[in-house]
Scaffold this motif. Structure first.
Motif, PDB file in Angstrom:
ATOM      1  N   LEU A  49     -17.980 -35.349 -38.475  1.00 14.23           N
ATOM      2  CA  LEU A  49     -17.560 -34.794 -37.197  1.00 14.23           C
ATOM      3  C   LEU A  49     -16.080 -35.075 -36.948  1.00 14.23           C
ATOM      4  N   ALA A  50     -15.625 -36.277 -37.223  1.00 16.87           N
ATOM      5  CA  ALA A  50     -14.219 -36.616 -37.041  1.00 16.87           C
ATOM      6  C   ALA A  50     -13.331 -35.795 -37.975  1.00 16.87           C
ATOM      7  N   ALA A  51     -13.773 -35.596 -39.209  1.00 16.58           N
ATOM      8  CA  ALA A  51     -12.997 -34.785 -40.150  1.00 16.58           C
ATOM      9  C   ALA A  51     -12.927 -33.332 -39.681  1.00 16.58           C
ATOM     10  N   PHE A  52     -14.045 -32.794 -39.204  1.00 14.47           N
ATOM     11  CA  PHE A  52     -14.057 -31.426 -38.691  1.00 14.47           C
ATOM     12  C   PHE A  52     -13.111 -31.293 -37.512  1.00 14.47           C
ATOM     13  N   VAL A  58      -5.700 -29.283 -36.248  1.00 17.93           N
ATOM     14  CA  VAL A  58      -4.532 -28.869 -37.029  1.00 17.93           C
ATOM     15  C   VAL A  58      -4.475 -27.345 -37.130  1.00 17.93           C
ATOM     16  N   VAL A  59      -5.584 -26.703 -37.438  1.00 20.23           N
ATOM     17  CA  VAL A  59      -5.619 -25.241 -37.556  1.00 20.23           C
ATOM     18  C   VAL A  59      -5.311 -24.599 -36.206  1.00 20.23           C
TER      19      VAL A  59
END
Length: 72
Positions: A49-52, A58-59
């Protein structure tokens, strides 16, 4: 003077009719091993979840900057 009969004792009532909570026994509680396993693996569920969220931020920031930057 007549006395009222007392209510029968049940698991939730005493002989005088007062409500009580039943005592908790060891049954129904997860064993310590299950709690330890859940406590070990639960933080790992938050890593994807943190990576997503990091990639999504960023996107989104890149898209926002492209949309607001005036073309020359």
């Amino acid at each position: 003077m007549s006395a009222e009969p007392l209510a029968p004792a049940t698991p939730w009532r005493t002989a005088t009719g007062a409500a009580v909570r039943p005592r908790l026994t060891g049954r129904g509680h997860p064993p310590a091993a299950a709690i330890a396993v859940i406590g070990y693996y639960l933080p790992l569920l938050g890593i994807p979840l943190a990576a997503f969220l990091a990639v999504d931020i960023v996107v989104g920031e890149i898209a926002h900057r492209r949309a607001t930057t005036p073309a020359t």
